[in-house]
Design an enzyme around this catalytic site. Structure first.
Site, PDB file in Angstrom:
ATOM      1  N   ARG A  38       5.422  66.643   5.291  1.00  0.00           N
ATOM      2  CA  ARG A  38       5.864  66.019   4.059  1.00  0.00           C
ATOM      3  C   ARG A  38       6.833  66.952   3.312  1.00  0.00           C
ATOM      4  O   ARG A  38       7.881  66.538   2.830  1.00  0.00           O
ATOM      5  CB  ARG A  38       4.644  65.738   3.190  1.00  0.00           C
ATOM      6  CG  ARG A  38       4.893  64.649   2.207  1.00  0.00           C
ATOM      7  CD  ARG A  38       3.618  63.939   1.848  1.00  0.00           C
ATOM      8  NE  ARG A  38       3.801  62.541   2.178  1.00  0.00           N
ATOM      9  CZ  ARG A  38       3.515  61.547   1.332  1.00  0.00           C
ATOM     10  NH1 ARG A  38       3.016  61.805   0.172  1.00  0.00           N
ATOM     11  NH2 ARG A  38       3.735  60.305   1.678  1.00  0.00           N
ATOM     12  N   PHE A 158       2.936  56.066 -15.358  1.00  0.00           N
ATOM     13  CA  PHE A 158       3.049  54.612 -15.419  1.00  0.00           C
ATOM     14  C   PHE A 158       4.204  54.089 -14.576  1.00  0.00           C
ATOM     15  O   PHE A 158       4.566  52.932 -14.670  1.00  0.00           O
ATOM     16  CB  PHE A 158       3.211  54.156 -16.871  1.00  0.00           C
ATOM     17  CG  PHE A 158       2.008  54.453 -17.724  1.00  0.00           C
ATOM     18  CD1 PHE A 158       0.850  53.709 -17.598  1.00  0.00           C
ATOM     19  CD2 PHE A 158       2.022  55.498 -18.642  1.00  0.00           C
ATOM     20  CE1 PHE A 158      -0.270  53.983 -18.376  1.00  0.00           C
ATOM     21  CE2 PHE A 158       0.905  55.782 -19.430  1.00  0.00           C
ATOM     22  CZ  PHE A 158      -0.245  55.024 -19.301  1.00  0.00           C
ATOM     23  N   LEU A 217      -6.297  53.351 -16.674  1.00  0.00           N
ATOM     24  CA  LEU A 217      -7.070  52.322 -15.971  1.00  0.00           C
ATOM     25  C   LEU A 217      -6.881  50.972 -16.641  1.00  0.00           C
ATOM     26  O   LEU A 217      -6.730  49.940 -15.979  1.00  0.00           O
ATOM     27  CB  LEU A 217      -8.563  52.679 -15.959  1.00  0.00           C
ATOM     28  CG  LEU A 217      -9.007  53.958 -15.263  1.00  0.00           C
ATOM     29  CD1 LEU A 217     -10.528  54.031 -15.214  1.00  0.00           C
ATOM     30  CD2 LEU A 217      -8.437  54.031 -13.849  1.00  0.00           C
ATOM     31  N   ALA A 221      -5.435  47.525 -15.187  1.00  0.00           N
ATOM     32  CA  ALA A 221      -6.363  46.392 -15.159  1.00  0.00           C
ATOM     33  C   ALA A 221      -5.744  45.175 -15.863  1.00  0.00           C
ATOM     34  O   ALA A 221      -5.838  44.048 -15.369  1.00  0.00           O
ATOM     35  CB  ALA A 221      -7.691  46.767 -15.816  1.00  0.00           C
ATOM     36  N   CYS A 272      -2.691  51.291  -6.668  1.00  0.00           N
ATOM     37  CA  CYS A 272      -3.318  51.499  -7.981  1.00  0.00           C
ATOM     38  C   CYS A 272      -4.233  50.382  -8.462  1.00  0.00           C
ATOM     39  O   CYS A 272      -5.335  50.657  -8.931  1.00  0.00           O
ATOM     40  CB  CYS A 272      -2.242  51.717  -9.043  1.00  0.00           C
ATOM     41  SG  CYS A 272      -1.568  53.383  -9.017  1.00  0.00           S
ATOM     42  N   LYS A 335       5.369  45.356  -2.000  1.00  0.00           N
ATOM     43  CA  LYS A 335       6.386  44.706  -2.815  1.00  0.00           C
ATOM     44  C   LYS A 335       7.741  45.197  -2.314  1.00  0.00           C
ATOM     45  O   LYS A 335       7.802  46.063  -1.426  1.00  0.00           O
ATOM     46  CB  LYS A 335       6.211  45.028  -4.293  1.00  0.00           C
ATOM     47  CG  LYS A 335       6.375  46.498  -4.625  1.00  0.00           C
ATOM     48  CD  LYS A 335       6.305  46.702  -6.120  1.00  0.00           C
ATOM     49  CE  LYS A 335       6.661  48.119  -6.477  1.00  0.00           C
ATOM     50  NZ  LYS A 335       6.660  48.321  -7.929  1.00  0.00           N
TER      51      LYS A 335
HETATM   52  C1  UDX Z   1       1.588  49.777 -10.753  1.00  0.00           C
HETATM   53  C2  UDX Z   1       1.930  49.789 -12.253  1.00  0.00           C
HETATM   54  O1  UDX Z   1       2.937  48.811 -12.521  1.00  0.00           O
HETATM   55  C3  UDX Z   1       2.374  51.160 -12.667  1.00  0.00           C
HETATM   56  O2  UDX Z   1       2.613  51.184 -14.059  1.00  0.00           O
HETATM   57  C4  UDX Z   1       1.277  52.145 -12.321  1.00  0.00           C
HETATM   58  O3  UDX Z   1       1.657  53.431 -12.669  1.00  0.00           O
HETATM   59  C5  UDX Z   1       0.974  52.069 -10.843  1.00  0.00           C
HETATM   60  O4  UDX Z   1       0.616  50.763 -10.481  1.00  0.00           O
HETATM   61  P1  UDX Z   1       2.966  49.639  -8.491  1.00  0.00           P
HETATM   62  O5  UDX Z   1       1.653  49.593  -7.811  1.00  0.00           O
HETATM   63  O6  UDX Z   1       4.014  50.534  -7.975  1.00  0.00           O
HETATM   64  O7  UDX Z   1       2.781  50.017 -10.024  1.00  0.00           O
HETATM   65  O8  UDX Z   1       3.581  48.159  -8.412  1.00  0.00           O
HETATM   66  P2  UDX Z   1       3.782  46.919  -9.400  1.00  0.00           P
HETATM   67  O9  UDX Z   1       5.230  46.684  -9.564  1.00  0.00           O
HETATM   68  O10 UDX Z   1       2.982  47.030 -10.619  1.00  0.00           O
HETATM   69  O11 UDX Z   1       3.224  45.731  -8.487  1.00  0.00           O
HETATM   70  C6  UDX Z   1       1.867  45.680  -8.060  1.00  0.00           C
HETATM   71  C7  UDX Z   1       1.606  44.432  -7.238  1.00  0.00           C
HETATM   72  O12 UDX Z   1       1.641  43.276  -8.030  1.00  0.00           O
HETATM   73  C8  UDX Z   1       2.621  44.207  -6.120  1.00  0.00           C
HETATM   74  O13 UDX Z   1       1.948  43.775  -4.965  1.00  0.00           O
HETATM   75  C9  UDX Z   1       3.505  43.121  -6.675  1.00  0.00           C
HETATM   76  O14 UDX Z   1       4.140  42.378  -5.687  1.00  0.00           O
HETATM   77  C10 UDX Z   1       2.500  42.302  -7.450  1.00  0.00           C
HETATM   78  N1  UDX Z   1       3.062  41.500  -8.516  1.00  0.00           N
HETATM   79  C11 UDX Z   1       3.681  42.092  -9.576  1.00  0.00           C
HETATM   80  C12 UDX Z   1       2.941  40.127  -8.477  1.00  0.00           C
HETATM   81  O15 UDX Z   1       2.386  39.551  -7.539  1.00  0.00           O
HETATM   82  N2  UDX Z   1       3.435  39.390  -9.522  1.00  0.00           N
HETATM   83  C13 UDX Z   1       4.040  39.976 -10.588  1.00  0.00           C
HETATM   84  O16 UDX Z   1       4.445  39.239 -11.507  1.00  0.00           O
HETATM   85  C14 UDX Z   1       4.174  41.367 -10.617  1.00  0.00           C
END
Ligand code: UDX
Ligand code: UDX
Length: 454
Positions: A38, A158, A217, A221, A272, A335
């Site tokens: 890494r 975040f 958290l 959530a 997360c 995503k």
């Molecule tokens: C998340 C939080 O957004 C971030 O603030 C925290 O620090 C870490 O966790 P992340 O896991 O990178 O970030 O992705 P995020 O963009 O939040 O999406 C999480 C999941 O929700 C993805 O699978 C995404 O596709 C899904 N999602 C998101 C939806 O299905 N619909 C939405 O409207 C938004």
């Protein structure tokens, strides 16, 4: 202050330290990790994580004030501030298995800091941790009786993957929690001063350490809860001729509700959301708040049910049998704009389709290596970087990740090369369903009635 060390060079530690190095040329930033591969990747132009804009951020600082190293002990000796950004997965064994956080790496790091530190040091929790982890950290660090002095801060991250650089450059807020003692407050200020180099002061929020830990958290959530909420409405919309995107738009324009995180899809994934909610549930159960625990646990359950429902819809649409049918999977990452597949809905969905004896061809612009690991040992799956090739001869396309690449494809040409009747299950509601229907697809969006020719 002269030197910052970050232990853990992952999705959070790497980008965060790169941004600090970029914004603070007078601070030496060391990113340490026990994984030599890494570290080597961070030193190359093939970074270990795919994140838009990250290489451009790293390149000008690397070797000047940004260093990547496996010598964590040396970093500890030198550092004034140590960020701890190691992984804290859900426990898979023992007490709290499937729910509590596995803190073994976290504790190992605490002991390593204690063994090597030679001067007063600020230790910053950057990993997402269960509430009151700082207390355990403090107990370990103070177990030697006072010298040097350690001050423990919570500074949750975040940033979202795929937009990490943007999120770090202009965060909605930076949260720093610390002890209410004088030395605690001095440490909070020292860290706030680092962020203040580029973040407006009014966006730097300081709280007590427990509020800060809990806020992380709770933020996740609440975000996950919105997705489970809209996905629950998607299920209802599919059978009532409502369209979930129209409903989301209508409620999202209520400024109290807001428009973000209301996109119905295949369910949330990522490292997360599930973990943080389960941490929240676990701590509620610990305090005998079972009603509260049940309430939050349902957000995760809804997500599981939603993924199962998505698969059931595929099976029933395709005449209740997938045996021997070729299905192209468009997207495996949790995503778009990331190669990360941790907790990706694609993992469970693909496994379920394989149980039905479908033949899968998985295509993803950035996540195929991870997908191969996730589906290791599974029979009936192949991997193909080119989605057009993946679709050739297929009975169905299943869109699982919202990559822009999938929008730009020539679906008329794809349709000609598929088995007939051709099905398209848009798990992200990102394609033009009417146009696909006109081309000849039987289209199944999430949260909308199907558009079929059958
Ligand atoms: C998340 C939080 O957004 C971030 O603030 C925290 O620090 C870490 O966790 P992340 O896991 O990178 O970030 O992705 P995020 O963009 O939040 O999406 C999480 C999941 O929700 C993805 O699978 C995404 O596709 C899904 N999602 C998101 C939806 O299905 N619909 C939405 O409207 C938004
Ligand atoms: C509510 C909706 O707000 C409104 O949009 C809808 O059209 C009708 O119902 P109202 O009945 O006036 O409006 O209630 P409101 O004053 O908005 O609050 C409802 C209850 O929720 C109150 O008892 C309030 O104390 C409580 N509440 C409100 C919370 O518990 N938490 C909050 O964050 C907000």
């Amino acid at each position: 202050m002269k030197t910052i060390l970050c232990i853990g060079a992952g999705y959070v530690g790497g980008p965060t330290m790169a941004m600090i190095a970029r914004k603070c040329p007078d601070i030496k930033v060391i990113v340490g990790d026990i994984n030599a591969n890494r570290i080597q990747a961070w030193q190359s132009d093939r970074l270990p994580i795919f994140e838009p804009g990250l290489l451009e951020l790293v390149q000008p600082c690397r070797g000047k004030n940004l260093f990547f190293s496996t010598d964590i002990a040396a970093g500890i000796r030198e550092a004034d501030i140590i960020f701890v950004s190691v992984n804290t997965p859900t426990k898979t064994f023992g007490e709290g298995a499937g729910m509590a956080a596995d803190l073994q790496y976290w504790e190992k790091v605490a002991r390593e800091i204690l063994a090597n530190a030679t001067k007063d040091t600020i230790v910053v929790e950057k990993s997402t941790l269960p509430v009151r982890t700082a207390e355990a950290m403090a107990r370990i660090l103070h177990s030697h009786g006072g010298k040097p002095h350690f001050e423990i801060l919570s500074n949750p991250e975040f940033l979202a993957e795929g937009t990490a650089v943007k999120d770090l450059e202009a965060p909605d807020r930076v949260l720093i929690g610390g002890a209410t003692t004088a030395s605690g407050q001095r440490a909070v200020q020292a860290l706030a001063d680092v962020y203040a180099r580029w973040v407006p002061r009014e966006r730097i929020l300081t709280t007590n350490i427990w509020s800060s830990e809990l806020s992380k958290l709770v933020a996740n959530a609440f975000l996950a809860q919105r997705i489970s909420s809209i996905n629950s409405i998607a299920a209802l919309a599919e059978v009532t001729e409502a369209e979930v995107d129209e409903v989301a738009r209508a409620i999202g324009m209520d400024s109290r509700i807001g428009a973000k995180f209301l996109k119905a899809g295949v369910g949330f994934g990522g490292s997360c959301f599930q973990k943080d909610i389960l941490n929240l549930v676990y701590i509620c159960r610990h305090y005998h708040l079972n009603g509260v625990a049940d309430y939050w646990e349902q957000v995760v359950r809804m997500n599981e049910q939603h993924k199962a429902r998505f698969v059931n819809r595929i099976v029933s649409a395709m005449f209740n049998t997938l045996a021997g049918k070729r299905i192209a999977i468009f997207g495996f990452a949790f995503k778009a704009d990331t190669g990360d597949t941790r907790e990706s809905p694609a993992i469970g969905i693909c496994r379920r389709l394989l149980e039905e004896h479908a033949e899968l061809v998985v295509s993803d612009p950035a996540a195929l290596d991870n997908a191969k690991t996730d589906l290791r040992g599974a029979a009936g799956v192949t991997f193909e970087p080119d989605p057009v090739k993946a679709a050739a001869g297929a009975h169905a396309l299943v869109v699982l990740t919202d990559w822009a690449e999938f929008k730009a494809l020539d679906y008329a040409a794809i349709h000609r090369d598929m088995a007939q009747p051709a099905f398209l299950f848009d798990g992200r509601n990102m394609l033009d369903h009417q146009a696909l229907h006109t081309i000849g697809f039987n289209v199944y969006p999430v949260g909308k009635p199907p558009l079929t020719h059958l």
